[in-house]
Design a protein around this motif. Structure first.
Motif, PDB file in Angstrom:
ATOM      1  N   LEU A 378       0.835  -1.202   0.000  1.00 23.99           N
ATOM      2  CA  LEU A 378       0.000   0.000   0.000  1.00 23.99           C
ATOM      3  C   LEU A 378       0.872   1.255   0.000  1.00 23.99           C
ATOM      4  N   PHE A 379       1.940   1.226   0.767  1.00 23.44           N
ATOM      5  CA  PHE A 379       2.881   2.346   0.775  1.00 23.44           C
ATOM      6  C   PHE A 379       3.449   2.559  -0.624  1.00 23.44           C
ATOM      7  N   ARG A 380       3.818   1.473  -1.288  1.00 24.01           N
ATOM      8  CA  ARG A 380       4.376   1.609  -2.644  1.00 24.01           C
ATOM      9  C   ARG A 380       3.334   2.157  -3.604  1.00 24.01           C
ATOM     10  N   TYR A 381       2.097   1.745  -3.427  1.00 22.48           N
ATOM     11  CA  TYR A 381       1.023   2.273  -4.277  1.00 22.48           C
ATOM     12  C   TYR A 381       0.884   3.782  -4.083  1.00 22.48           C
ATOM     13  N   LEU A 382       0.905   4.225  -2.835  1.00 20.22           N
ATOM     14  CA  LEU A 382       0.800   5.659  -2.561  1.00 20.22           C
ATOM     15  C   LEU A 382       1.945   6.423  -3.223  1.00 20.22           C
ATOM     16  N   MET A 383       3.139   5.893  -3.105  1.00 24.52           N
ATOM     17  CA  MET A 383       4.299   6.563  -3.699  1.00 24.52           C
ATOM     18  C   MET A 383       4.160   6.635  -5.223  1.00 24.52           C
ATOM     19  N   ASP A 384       3.692   5.537  -5.820  1.00 22.35           N
ATOM     20  CA  ASP A 384       3.505   5.520  -7.279  1.00 22.35           C
ATOM     21  C   ASP A 384       2.471   6.536  -7.730  1.00 22.35           C
ATOM     22  N   GLN A 385       1.526   6.855  -6.844  1.00 19.76           N
ATOM     23  CA  GLN A 385       0.475   7.823  -7.180  1.00 19.76           C
ATOM     24  C   GLN A 385       0.867   9.257  -6.792  1.00 19.76           C
ATOM     25  N   GLY A 386       2.113   9.433  -6.380  1.00 23.48           N
ATOM     26  CA  GLY A 386       2.578  10.775  -6.049  1.00 23.48           C
ATOM     27  C   GLY A 386       2.300  11.227  -4.635  1.00 23.48           C
ATOM     28  N   VAL A 387       1.983  10.287  -3.743  1.00 22.65           N
ATOM     29  CA  VAL A 387       1.829  10.606  -2.324  1.00 22.65           C
ATOM     30  C   VAL A 387       3.141  10.220  -1.643  1.00 22.65           C
ATOM     31  N   ILE A 388       3.928  11.224  -1.303  1.00 20.40           N
ATOM     32  CA  ILE A 388       5.237  10.962  -0.716  1.00 20.40           C
ATOM     33  C   ILE A 388       5.075  10.923   0.800  1.00 20.40           C
ATOM     34  N   THR A 389       5.204   9.730   1.335  1.00 10.39           N
ATOM     35  CA  THR A 389       5.012   9.539   2.766  1.00 10.39           C
ATOM     36  C   THR A 389       6.131   8.667   3.315  1.00 10.39           C
ATOM     37  N   ASP A 390       6.046   8.301   4.565  1.00  9.63           N
ATOM     38  CA  ASP A 390       7.144   7.631   5.241  1.00  9.63           C
ATOM     39  C   ASP A 390       6.638   6.346   5.881  1.00  9.63           C
ATOM     40  N   TRP A 391       7.316   5.247   5.607  1.00 13.35           N
ATOM     41  CA  TRP A 391       6.945   3.943   6.144  1.00 13.35           C
ATOM     42  C   TRP A 391       7.858   3.581   7.304  1.00 13.35           C
ATOM     43  N   ARG A 392       7.257   3.114   8.392  1.00 11.21           N
ATOM     44  CA  ARG A 392       8.031   2.620   9.534  1.00 11.21           C
ATOM     45  C   ARG A 392       7.490   1.241   9.902  1.00 11.21           C
ATOM     46  N   GLU A 393       8.404   0.315  10.087  1.00  9.70           N
ATOM     47  CA  GLU A 393       7.994  -1.041  10.441  1.00  9.70           C
ATOM     48  C   GLU A 393       7.258  -1.036  11.788  1.00  9.70           C
ATOM     49  N   PRO A 394       6.245  -1.918  11.980  1.00 15.45           N
ATOM     50  CA  PRO A 394       5.856  -2.974  11.038  1.00 15.45           C
ATOM     51  C   PRO A 394       4.882  -2.504   9.951  1.00 15.45           C
ATOM     52  N   ASN A 395       3.960  -1.604  10.265  1.00 12.29           N
ATOM     53  CA  ASN A 395       3.010  -1.133   9.237  1.00 12.29           C
ATOM     54  C   ASN A 395       2.460   0.252   9.608  1.00 12.29           C
ATOM     55  N   VAL A 396       3.383   1.156   9.850  1.00 11.04           N
ATOM     56  CA  VAL A 396       3.011   2.526  10.210  1.00 11.04           C
ATOM     57  C   VAL A 396       3.432   3.476   9.099  1.00 11.04           C
ATOM     58  N   ILE A 397       2.525   4.380   8.720  1.00 15.32           N
ATOM     59  CA  ILE A 397       2.924   5.483   7.863  1.00 15.32           C
ATOM     60  C   ILE A 397       2.847   6.767   8.684  1.00 15.32           C
TER      61      ILE A 397
END
Length: 428
Positions: A378-397
């Motif tokens: 889901l994080f990669r999908y957001l990035m591909d759509q131009g939403v630049i966000t930050d992923w932190r393990e295990p599943n936090v943006i």
């Protein structure tokens, strides 16, 4: 205010936003030909358009004046760092004499600990929060080892209660009281980088002092983000990077606060260098160090002018707008983002858990969100759509809508992209 999850409503909020014009003062990257939705001002702020001009001025002076630029450039280099003091003091709630700019963040924390971590006898322990930003963990651990102590014994971590996402102030105070006369230093991040929680710095500082300890703050995620009153709170020292909310450029110069009660002291432990020497006598090349009567006494080397130029460009905007206006928009845009997330949560099978405090007084420009049932795709999908966000393990943006350049329509559009990404995956 009653929010609505609609583009029309978001656009109306933007029309009413007194700071909306500043978005055009920054350069937004593009993805698929569109401006990105930029949520990572808590990692690296966007470039102000004026930054290039400030750097070019120095390059021109260097070309035309060479060494004479130290004294005859329009913004002379030998006192370039002094241009920050008054403006930065307004950002962090300090007296101008208590603020300086030098080096980078962890370097400055190490240097400040020379002055403010002075283990002696049974007073040798450092209190910090558990799972502090790794650089702070490494720095503190290396400091106690340097002084001959075992980190497992000398470092006392404040912990969250089981099942809770944030620290309780009463637990911090209880730990300070428990360590008591063994506590040499309390050093905590003013805003927790993972959750965005703001610590009660005034109360914790007083408790540390009551225990006889020095109290310092890493303000990497606080400076330019939240209201600070370092002088009023009687903080001993603090340091912050300038490249997050303060938009100075990658890895750039760090700001420092040193309480005025430590100024004009020759006997304070401190690593010293030429640029901390009395500026009126600096070029006399005297053998004995004579400290500047301000925080500049902690300066070691001459200022990195090219690095500081973008910081000064951004700081001019901070001074023009003022922290109260930035905080007012911050509260509104973060609240709207929170609302959008809850609205999207109603339409998808996944569930969002916002682990940042709901109380506006206990958070800044960040929402950290557990995406239960979702993975990094889901994080990669957001990035591909131009939403630049930050992923932190295990599943936090981590979502940080910086008020200078993020719009309310960005928040709405993000919600639609997030919803689409989850629903499309569920269809598969």
């Amino acid at each position: 205010m009653q929010f609505e999850n609609s583009r029309e409503f978001a656009r109306q909020l933007d029309k009413e936003d007194k700071l909306s014009k500043y978005r055009n003062e920054f350069i937004l990257p593009k993805v698929n030909g569109k401006d990105v939705i930029y949520f990572v001002g808590n990692s690296l702020g966007l470039q102000p358009k004026t930054a290039q001009r400030y750097v070019d001025e120095i390059m021109k002076d260097w070309a035309e004046l060479a060494v004479e630029g130290h004294f005859y450039a329009e913004k002379s280099w030998w006192d370039y760092h002094e241009r920050f003091s008054e403006k930065l003091a307004r950002v962090v709630g300090a007296n101008p004499a208590e603020v300086t700019v030098m080096n980078t963040l962890t370097v400055n924390l190490h240097l400040l600990m020379v002055s403010f971590y002075r283990p002696s006898g049974k007073r040798y322990k450092i209190i910090c929060e558990e799972k502090a930003f790794p650089s702070d963990q490494y720095m503190i651990s290396s400091q106690v080892r340097f002084h001959g102590y075992d980190p497992k014994d000398a470092i006392v971590e404040i912990k969250k209660r089981d099942g809770e996402n944030n620290f309780r102030t009463e637990d911090v105070l209880a730990k300070i009281e428990e360590v008591g006369e063994e506590c040499a230093l309390v050093l905590i991040g003013g805003v927790n980088y993972y959750t965005g929680q703001v610590f009660d710095m005034a109360t914790i500082t007083k408790a540390g002092h009551d225990a006889g300890a020095f109290v310092g703050w890493d303000l990497a995620h606080a400076a330019g983000n939240i209201e600070l009153k370092l002088s009023e709170w009687n903080v001993d020292f603090a340091a912050w990077c300038s490249y997050k909310y303060m938009n100075s450029g990658p890895g750039n110069a760090s700001g420092c606060f040193i309480n005025k009660k430590y100024h004009n002291k020759k006997d304070i432990p401190r690593f010293e260098g030429w640029w901390g020497h009395n500026k009126e006598r600096r070029f006399l090349m005297e053998p004995e160090f004579q400290p500047e009567p301000t925080a500049d006494a902690w300066q070691i080397s001459n200022a990195p002018i090219l690095a500081m130029a973008p910081y000064l460009a951004s700081l001019e905007m901070f001074d023009e707008v003022g922290m109260p206006a930035l905080i007012e928009k911050r509260n509104k845009i973060v609240a709207y983002l929170e609302y959008v997330l809850h609205e999207i949560d109603k339409d998808v099978e996944s569930s969002f858990e916002i682990i940042t405090p709901a109380d506006q007084d206990k958070r800044g420009t960040q929402l950290s969100v557990f995406l239960h049932g979702e993975g990094k795709e889901l994080f990669r999908y957001l990035m591909d759509q131009g939403v630049i966000t930050d992923w932190r393990e295990p599943n936090v943006i981590r979502l940080a809508p910086a008020p200078f350049y993020c719009s309310f329509e960005d928040m709405y559009e993000f919600g639609q992209i997030l919803k689409e990404g989850i629903l499309n995956k569920q269809k598969v």
